[in-house]
Design a protein around this motif. Structure first.
Motif, mmCIF file in Angstrom:
data_model
loop_
_atom_site.group_PDB
_atom_site.id
_atom_site.type_symbol
_atom_site.label_atom_id
_atom_site.label_comp_id
_atom_site.label_asym_id
_atom_site.label_seq_id
_atom_site.Cartn_x
_atom_site.Cartn_y
_atom_site.Cartn_z
ATOM 1 N N ALA A 107 0.831 -1.054 -0.069
ATOM 2 C CA ALA A 107 -0.055 0.200 0.055
ATOM 3 C C ALA A 107 0.996 1.275 -0.156
ATOM 4 C CB ALA A 107 -0.949 -0.148 1.258
ATOM 5 N N GLY A 108 0.298 2.123 -0.685
ATOM 6 C CA GLY A 108 -0.343 1.910 -2.016
ATOM 7 C C GLY A 108 -0.398 3.278 -2.863
ATOM 8 N N PRO A 109 -1.419 3.088 -3.817
ATOM 9 C CA PRO A 109 -1.487 3.898 -4.731
ATOM 10 C C PRO A 109 -2.156 5.372 -3.995
ATOM 11 C CG PRO A 109 -2.325 1.913 -5.810
ATOM 12 C CD PRO A 109 -1.984 1.793 -4.483
ATOM 13 N N SER A 110 -1.477 6.566 -4.455
ATOM 14 C CA SER A 110 -1.981 7.800 -3.694
ATOM 15 C C SER A 110 -3.501 8.217 -3.871
ATOM 16 C CB SER A 110 -1.146 8.941 -4.134
ATOM 17 O OG SER A 110 -1.254 9.159 -5.384
ATOM 18 N N ARG A 111 -3.986 7.610 -4.829
ATOM 19 C CA ARG A 111 -5.547 8.267 -4.960
ATOM 20 C C ARG A 111 -6.390 7.441 -4.047
ATOM 21 N NH1 ARG A 111 -4.274 4.473 -9.072
ATOM 22 N NH2 ARG A 111 -5.221 2.475 -8.845
ATOM 23 N N ASP A 112 -5.923 6.358 -3.524
ATOM 24 C CA ASP A 112 -6.968 5.539 -2.577
ATOM 25 C C ASP A 112 -6.120 5.416 -1.002
ATOM 26 O OD1 ASP A 112 -8.849 5.260 -4.224
ATOM 27 O OD2 ASP A 112 -7.836 3.420 -5.116
ATOM 28 N N MET A 153 0.351 7.066 0.768
ATOM 29 C CA MET A 153 1.221 6.172 1.104
ATOM 30 C C MET A 153 2.233 5.694 0.282
ATOM 31 S SD MET A 153 -1.121 3.542 3.202
ATOM 32 C CE MET A 153 -0.114 2.526 3.769
ATOM 33 N N PHE A 154 3.032 6.856 -0.353
ATOM 34 C CA PHE A 154 3.869 6.600 -1.292
ATOM 35 C C PHE A 154 5.299 6.026 -0.284
ATOM 36 C CE2 PHE A 154 3.932 11.021 0.521
ATOM 37 C CZ PHE A 154 5.051 10.996 0.819
ATOM 38 N N GLY A 160 8.812 9.214 4.269
ATOM 39 C CA GLY A 160 8.058 7.690 3.842
ATOM 40 C C GLY A 160 7.259 7.537 5.098
ATOM 41 N N LEU A 161 6.443 6.501 4.496
ATOM 42 C CA LEU A 161 5.341 6.112 5.791
ATOM 43 C C LEU A 161 5.879 5.107 6.270
ATOM 44 C CD1 LEU A 161 2.115 7.081 5.800
ATOM 45 C CD2 LEU A 161 3.765 8.230 4.206
ATOM 46 N N GLY A 162 7.087 4.516 6.045
ATOM 47 C CA GLY A 162 7.423 3.487 6.960
ATOM 48 C C GLY A 162 7.130 1.957 6.402
ATOM 49 N N PRO A 189 3.080 3.767 -6.126
ATOM 50 C CA PRO A 189 2.570 2.596 -6.826
ATOM 51 C C PRO A 189 1.297 2.513 -7.934
ATOM 52 C CG PRO A 189 2.474 2.207 -4.591
ATOM 53 C CD PRO A 189 3.127 3.591 -4.481
ATOM 54 N N PRO A 190 1.310 2.018 -8.975
ATOM 55 C CA PRO A 190 0.386 2.178 -9.727
ATOM 56 C C PRO A 190 -0.893 1.458 -9.242
ATOM 57 C CG PRO A 190 1.936 1.244 -11.096
ATOM 58 C CD PRO A 190 2.732 1.661 -9.827
ATOM 59 N N ASN A 191 -0.349 0.219 -8.585
ATOM 60 C CA ASN A 191 -1.352 -0.915 -7.962
ATOM 61 C C ASN A 191 -0.815 -1.500 -6.944
ATOM 62 O OD1 ASN A 191 -3.333 -2.683 -7.579
ATOM 63 N ND2 ASN A 191 -3.054 -3.978 -9.564
#
Lengths: 819, 221
Positions: free
Chosen positions: A502-507, A515-516, A574-576, A662-664
């Motif tokens: 996780a995960g793509p930033s849109r969701d 969550m990049f 970063g988110l860890g 990430p794209p997915n």
């Protein structure tokens, strides 16, 4: 602070939890599966695929790691915590005078002291709220009530016993189904007087009902996925060091997500973010338990801020087991439907999540039940519907994603148990049943009925390999012979699909932060490098695997690359590290940053070789002239030139940063087969053999992957047979020591047999998927299925994990077996 | 936690009843008990030093007797708390005469919370039983002294009242309460006894003896 809202308010339920996570993604090509680990670099470079020994291990095995408790600062004070003996009680009075009178005691901090600064409540990572220290009442056993600050650890512990708290016990709610009645309101601080936290649905209810109405076979089962604890070797702790002269707050902290923690601390405390430095040193195991912020951290930091001296807080083992965030605790009512041919068509799940006194999960904010909707697993079915409620009870808050990507363990336990039950009911071999129902290889990318787009997979290959490794057909013959003799032997399969990265930033976000994850690589003039990441290893081996990714991309020997994480003053944001996200996100960022460097290196090489950039091609560790490979510049030569002879007009230096979105997600999978022998006299379950075939896409380091799988399988064995946090009817925790909360040791662990298939992720820069959690997710249902398989002919349909000898013994007696 | 059991005292019912209501007698007979004082009618306060497994500490307690039907039965409510946790219990006690002896049956429900319950969980049940058994044994020892005193007085031709007075003269010191260490040792013995079923005890003891001999041999060879 605007990102923190009250999740009990219904308007958020609608807009936060809308199921819109799976949008179309990149490649649609069917990915081929191999068994050969790809190696393209020589051993001296040690890029991907090499069995490189972990670079971090020499310091660990020599006792030279530096953990929180190793940090000793001059003039450091110590904190210890007064905890509630009640699960639900009003606080009438806290008398601190006797404790304060003790020599060496500097302060006793209570909820009222924190309230004066507005710090007695804090947000959880799920936008709920949680008490730091209570002012009105306690809501779980072992809740923090007051903190003692003293000149030594011993004085602090003695002073804790001298703090006298008057409680007025209140009625306790332990059973989450009783909590639904709202007879006792646990969180009366909330506007809505209810124990319900959220309601969540995913899938198509009407389509699912229609499929069930026409189904030839339906199996139904209630199951409880018990409350468990990560029980990492290192407990939580902090050294807070506020310097009144500089205004800087240094927080040495056991955290898996230092950057996010810094931001949360800044928002909650009001300290400017640049004056907060979170340092996560070596971490002795995290497994999701070191993602949340616990009250102890906050009070420790406040104490240092108020006193102006460093303060250390280290949990003891019992505190760790009783008060830290729990994992799991899902009550599930599942129904699986199949047609007349034994083909699964539909899944219906009603879930109740027991969150304790606060929703302190660390899920992405739009996913209140985490990624549970992966629950259709490896099977191609027509429709599914999941319906979930969450409630408060008088237990510690949670639930963390214990070595699983946000509730995937619960989902896999459910679907794999249900699949086995259906196979047994239809009298079809469980392996054959799975082969028949798997999503076919040519169906990828596969759109699941709950909205996921599985990036790649080859479930048939993994199961076939596991069956060959264990000798499946021979084992079934042996089982039939033993059964004829009255001996109990079971074979259990679990063919799981994980969803990680996780995960793509849109969701995907936590408290609004996308969550990049990130990587920053700097190549020094002599061709050595430092690489920094927004993640934080807790034993995963990042110092080795990240270096290997960069070595693969740039041809720099992995040993020449220093990997650094965990210091928010130096590492990129970063988110860890949790949810198997490091390789899918920061690992991808490492490759992308390296490619940026490679592109600049090409320009420098063209300048040095006096050729056009287009005439150059990359070969392992150098740019060479096409058709004339003797004309080449190695990455080391290029690095030196970047500081000594770079082209005019170009910036000096050779470094790059990448924030990878990430794209997915990635979808690792595997098939595990377990053989158990059950003692009909004592109910004891012995795991005789366990074969694990994992597919995590391209393998960065087979040695590290095997190590992850060995550890993960042992952590999967634990909840299957041993672990459960137990409360009595008064909310008293009965599993407060490792004598009561059972962890498997080498004695209980079988010899793990591992294998792999490789189906690369089509959208990940290096085709990797993440593996740390697959075994924890996949192992429990394999073991549970094996036990039920051993007892099915006696009429036993299901046993909830942990499958203790007591439960098996009882099931056997209920089935009429007396010896 | 349900606490129940039966016991037979070697003393007539009136003496047992008297003893069971005397805070001084109770606090000396109860292992770890100290300074029980009456704070109201049928209400007492005192301290209890408890050690369960690795947890030890002092409980400050309040004991209340209600539904008193002399000399047959009463209900006891215990409310204690201290650093190691808390205990709340309600129990009933019933006395029935059995010749010159007295039979008692007790039944109670105790809620134990805090560190003592979470850390000492596995030892709690056996420890509680052991402490109760030792308390009753202690009380019985005290009662035997009382009976002997009464018999001596009666033999000397004194009246019933004088005999009772003589018995009352027998001060508690003649019965020596067990030390903390001996109580702890007894608890440990009971806990260990609970872990090993009687039929395996000779084996376990034999094994331990062999192990000790082996260790001694290895040390001194």
């Amino acid at each position: 602070m605007t990102t923190f809202h009250d999740p009990t308010k219904p308007k958020h339920v609608a807009d936060r939890f809308e199921n819109k996570h799976a949008a179309p993604v990149g490649s649609s090509a069917v990915v081929a599966t191999t068994e050969e680990v790809r190696v393209t670099t020589p051993p001296e470079i040690c890029g991907m695929g090499h069995r490189m020994k972990r670079k971090e291990d020499p310091r660990f095995i020599q006792g030279k790691g530096r953990y929180i408790d190793d940090i000793k600062l001059p003039g450091m004070l110590y904190m210890d915590i007064v905890r509630s003996p009640y699960a639900h009680a009003k606080i009438l009075n806290i008398d601190t005078s006797a404790a304060l009178a003790m020599p060496g005691v500097l302060a006793v901090i209570t909820g009222k002291d924190l309230a004066a600064h507005g710090l007695h409540w804090m947000p959880t990572l799920m936008s709920d709220t949680q008490m730091v220290l209570p002012t009105e009442k306690v809501v779980y056993y072992a809740q923090e009530v007051a903190c003692v600050i003293a000149t030594s650890r011993y004085i602090a512990a003695d002073a804790v016993e001298q703090v006298v708290v008057d409680y007025e016990p209140l009625d306790v709610v332990v059973d989450p189904y009783k909590a639904l009645d709202d007879e006792v309101i646990i969180r009366d601080d909330k506007e809505l007087k209810t124990n319900r936290i959220w309601h969540w649905e995913v899938g198509d209810q009407a389509a699912t009902d229609a499929v069930f109405a026409n189904a030839a076979h339906v199996v139904k089962q209630y199951m409880h996925i018990p409350r468990i604890h990560v029980a990492s070797i290192e407990t939580c702790g902090m050294v807070a060091n506020y310097n009144p002269a500089t205004g800087k707050m240094q927080l040495y902290m056991t955290t898996q997500a230092p950057h996010a923690i810094r931001t949360v601390f800044a928002l909650v405390s009001g300290l400017p973010e640049h004056k907060i430095q979170v340092i996560s040193p070596d971490i002795g195991g995290g497994f999701g338990g070191k993602v949340p912020v616990y009250p102890g951290y906050v009070v420790c930091a406040v104490a240092s801020l108020l006193i102006g001296k460093p303060v250390k807080w280290i949990e003891d083992r019992s505190e760790n087991l009783q008060a830290d965030s729990f994992a799991r605790d899902y009550h599930l009512e599942a129904e699986l439907a199949a047609d007349a041919d034994g083909k699964i068509v539909g899944l219906r799940v009603n879930g109740l999540a027991d969150h304790g006194c606060a929703d302190a999960a660390a899920n992405p904010s739009k996913f209140p039940a985490g990624l549970f909707s992966i629950c259709t697993g490896s099977y191609d079915l027509q429709a599914a519907h999941v319906n979930f409620d969450a409630v408060y009870t008088n237990k510690p808050p949670g639930g963390v994603a214990y070595r699983c990507s946000f509730r995937v363990t619960e989902a896999v336990q459910m679907i794999e148990r249900m699949a086995d039950m259906m196979a047994h009911d239809l009298n079809i071999d469980p392996a054959e049943f799975r082969m028949k129902n798997f999503i076919k290889q040519d169906a990828f990318p596969y759109k699941s009925p709950t909205g996921w787009e599985y990036d790649s997979g080859n479930y048939h290959a993994a199961l076939r390999k596991a069956m060959d490794m264990i000798g499946y057909e021979d084992l079934r013959r042996e089982q039939a012979e033993k059964r004829a003799r009255g001996e109990l032997m079971g074979i259990g399969i679990s063919s799981f699909t994980e969803v990680v990265g996780a995960g793509p930033s849109r969701d995907y976000d936590i408290l609004g932060i996308k969550m990049f994850d990130s990587a920053e690589i700097r190549i020094h003039p002599t061709g050595k490098a430092i690489a920094r990441f927004g993640t934080k290893s807790q034993g995963q081996g990042h110092e080795t695997t990240y270096a290997q990714i960069i070595a693969e991309e740039l041809g720099l020997p992995a040993n020449d690359i220093e990997v650094e994480e965990g210091d928010t003053d130096t590492a990129p944001y970063g988110l860890g590290t949790y949810a198997s996200r490091s390789t899918p996100t920061a690992g991808a960022a490492a490759a992308m940053a390296a490619r940026k460097i490679k592109a600049k290196a090409k320009k420098i090489a063209a300048h040095l070789l006096e050729v056009n950039e287009d005439d150059l091609e990359w070969d392992v560790n150098k740019w060479q002239v096409k058709g004339s490979p003797e004309q080449a510049k190695t990455i080391q030569e290029i690095a030196f030139a970047a500081y000594t002879n770079h082209p005019q007009g170009m910036e000096a230096g050779l470094e790059a940063t990448d924030y990878y979105d990430p794209p997915n997600l990635t979808f690792p999978f595997g098939s595990y087969i377990c053989v158990v022998d059950v003692d009909s006299g004592t109910g004891e379950v012995k795991v005789r053999r366990f074969v694990a075939v994992d597919d995590c896409g391209n393998i960065i380091n087979p040695l590290v992957v095997e190590g992850q799988i060995h550890g993960g399988l042992t952590m999967g064995l634990a909840p299957a047979l041993f672990e459960e946090i137990v409360y009595d009817e008064n909310g008293q925790c009965l599993t407060g020591t490792l004598a009561d909360y059972l962890l498997p040791t080498a004695v209980e662990s079988p010899k793990w047999e591992t294998g792999h298939t490789i189906t690369p992720s089509p959208h990940h820069p290096i085709g990797a998927k993440g593996v740390g959690e697959s075994p924890t997710v996949g192992a429990p249902p394999a073991i549970a299925n094996a036990v039920v398989d051993a007892l099915w002919h006696l009429g036993v349909r299901h046993i909830d994990i942990p499958i203790t000898p007591e439960k098996v013994w009882q099931a056997l007696r209920d089935a009429g077996v007396t010896e | 936690m349900i606490i129940e059991g039966e016991y037979t005292f070697d003393a007539p019912q009136d003496l047992v009843w008297q003893a069971l209501q005397d805070p001084d007698v109770l606090s000396s007979a109860m292992p770890g008990g100290e300074g029980f004082t009456a704070v109201g009618e049928n209400e007492y306060e005192g301290n209890l030093n408890v050690k369960v497994g690795p947890v030890q500490g002092k409980f400050k307690g309040n004991i209340k007797l209600t539904d008193i039907v002399a000399p047959e039965s009463y209900t006891m409510t215990v409310d204690g708390k201290g650093a190691p946790g808390f205990v709340k219990a309600v129990g009933s006690l019933k006395l029935t005469p059995d010749g010159e002896r007295t039979h008692i049956a007790y039944h109670g429900d105790a809620q134990v919370g805090g560190r003592i319950a979470s850390v000492g969980q596995r030892l709690l049940d056996t420890s509680a039983k052991s402490i109760i058994r030792q308390s009753l044994d202690g009380l019985n020892e005290y009662l035997k002294v009382q009976v002997a005193a009464r018999a001596a007085a009666t033999a000397a031709g004194a009246s019933e009242e004088e005999a009772a007075a003589a018995a009352a003269q027998v001060e508690i010191p003649t019965y020596t309460p067990p030390s903390q260490t001996s109580v702890a040792m007894n608890v440990a013995k009971d806990v260990a006894g609970d872990l090993v079923p009687p039929k395996y005890r000779p084996l376990v003891i034999g094994g331990v003896v062999l192990l000790v001999l082996l260790i001694l041999y290895l040390i001194f060879r």
